[in-house]
Design a protein around this motif. Sequence first.
Motif, short mmCIF file in Angstrom:
data_model
loop_
_atom_site.label_atom_id
_atom_site.label_comp_id
_atom_site.label_asym_id
_atom_site.label_seq_id
_atom_site.Cartn_x
_atom_site.Cartn_y
_atom_site.Cartn_z
N LEU A 16 0.61 -0.58 0.08
CA LEU A 16 -0.07 -0.37 0.08
C LEU A 16 0.49 1.21 -0.15
O LEU A 16 0.96 1.74 -0.49
CB LEU A 16 -0.95 0.70 1.37
CG LEU A 16 -2.20 -0.93 1.13
CD1 LEU A 16 -3.30 -0.77 2.16
CD2 LEU A 16 -3.04 -0.47 0.01
N ARG A 20 1.37 4.20 -2.60
CA ARG A 20 1.17 5.79 -2.92
C ARG A 20 2.56 6.11 -3.52
O ARG A 20 2.81 7.29 -3.35
CB ARG A 20 1.13 5.84 -1.37
CG ARG A 20 -0.21 5.59 -0.94
CD ARG A 20 -1.70 5.98 -1.45
NE ARG A 20 -2.96 5.47 -1.10
CZ ARG A 20 -3.31 4.96 -1.63
NH1 ARG A 20 -4.08 5.96 -1.90
NH2 ARG A 20 -4.70 4.76 -0.95
N PHE A 31 -6.81 -3.13 0.29
CA PHE A 31 -5.70 -3.42 1.68
C PHE A 31 -6.32 -5.23 0.93
O PHE A 31 -5.13 -6.29 1.41
CB PHE A 31 -6.65 -2.89 3.28
CG PHE A 31 -4.96 -3.68 3.63
CD1 PHE A 31 -4.38 -3.05 3.74
CD2 PHE A 31 -6.09 -4.64 4.47
CE1 PHE A 31 -3.61 -3.95 5.07
CE2 PHE A 31 -4.98 -5.03 5.46
CZ PHE A 31 -4.64 -4.94 5.50
N ALA A 34 -4.19 -6.22 -1.36
CA ALA A 34 -2.48 -6.02 -1.30
C ALA A 34 -2.30 -7.03 -0.14
O ALA A 34 -0.92 -7.59 -0.92
CB ALA A 34 -2.73 -4.70 0.11
#
Length: 117
Positions: A16, A20, A31, A34
């Motif tokens: 994660l 970004r 999530f 992920a």
Amino acid sequence: MAGIILTWLVTAVSFLIIARLPFLGIEVDGFGKALISAIVFGILNAVLLPVLTFFTLPLIILSIGLFFFVLNAIIFGLSAAIVPGFRLRYGIWSALLGSISLAIINSVLLRILASIT
């Protein structure tokens, strides 16, 4: 068993975090994706890395170990190809930068967690 789950969660958080970072070109939908990406990456790393290391040992020796970055990028790219919702915008360059970033961020987060406990 707790160590494996902790490493899995840290790897998911690392995915994660690198998603970004704008210059890497890595996209993770959430999530849940992920977590799945972390599982797939871990399984591929455990199964494929020893096989790839065996077959590319001369290249690893000639490059003084730098070819491991390429092997990790291959596994990172395979993870992105397997998991829907985990994409590499710039192809192998995203995989290479992502695998290096993942290793650094995982190391930092695991070191922080080790110092806390």
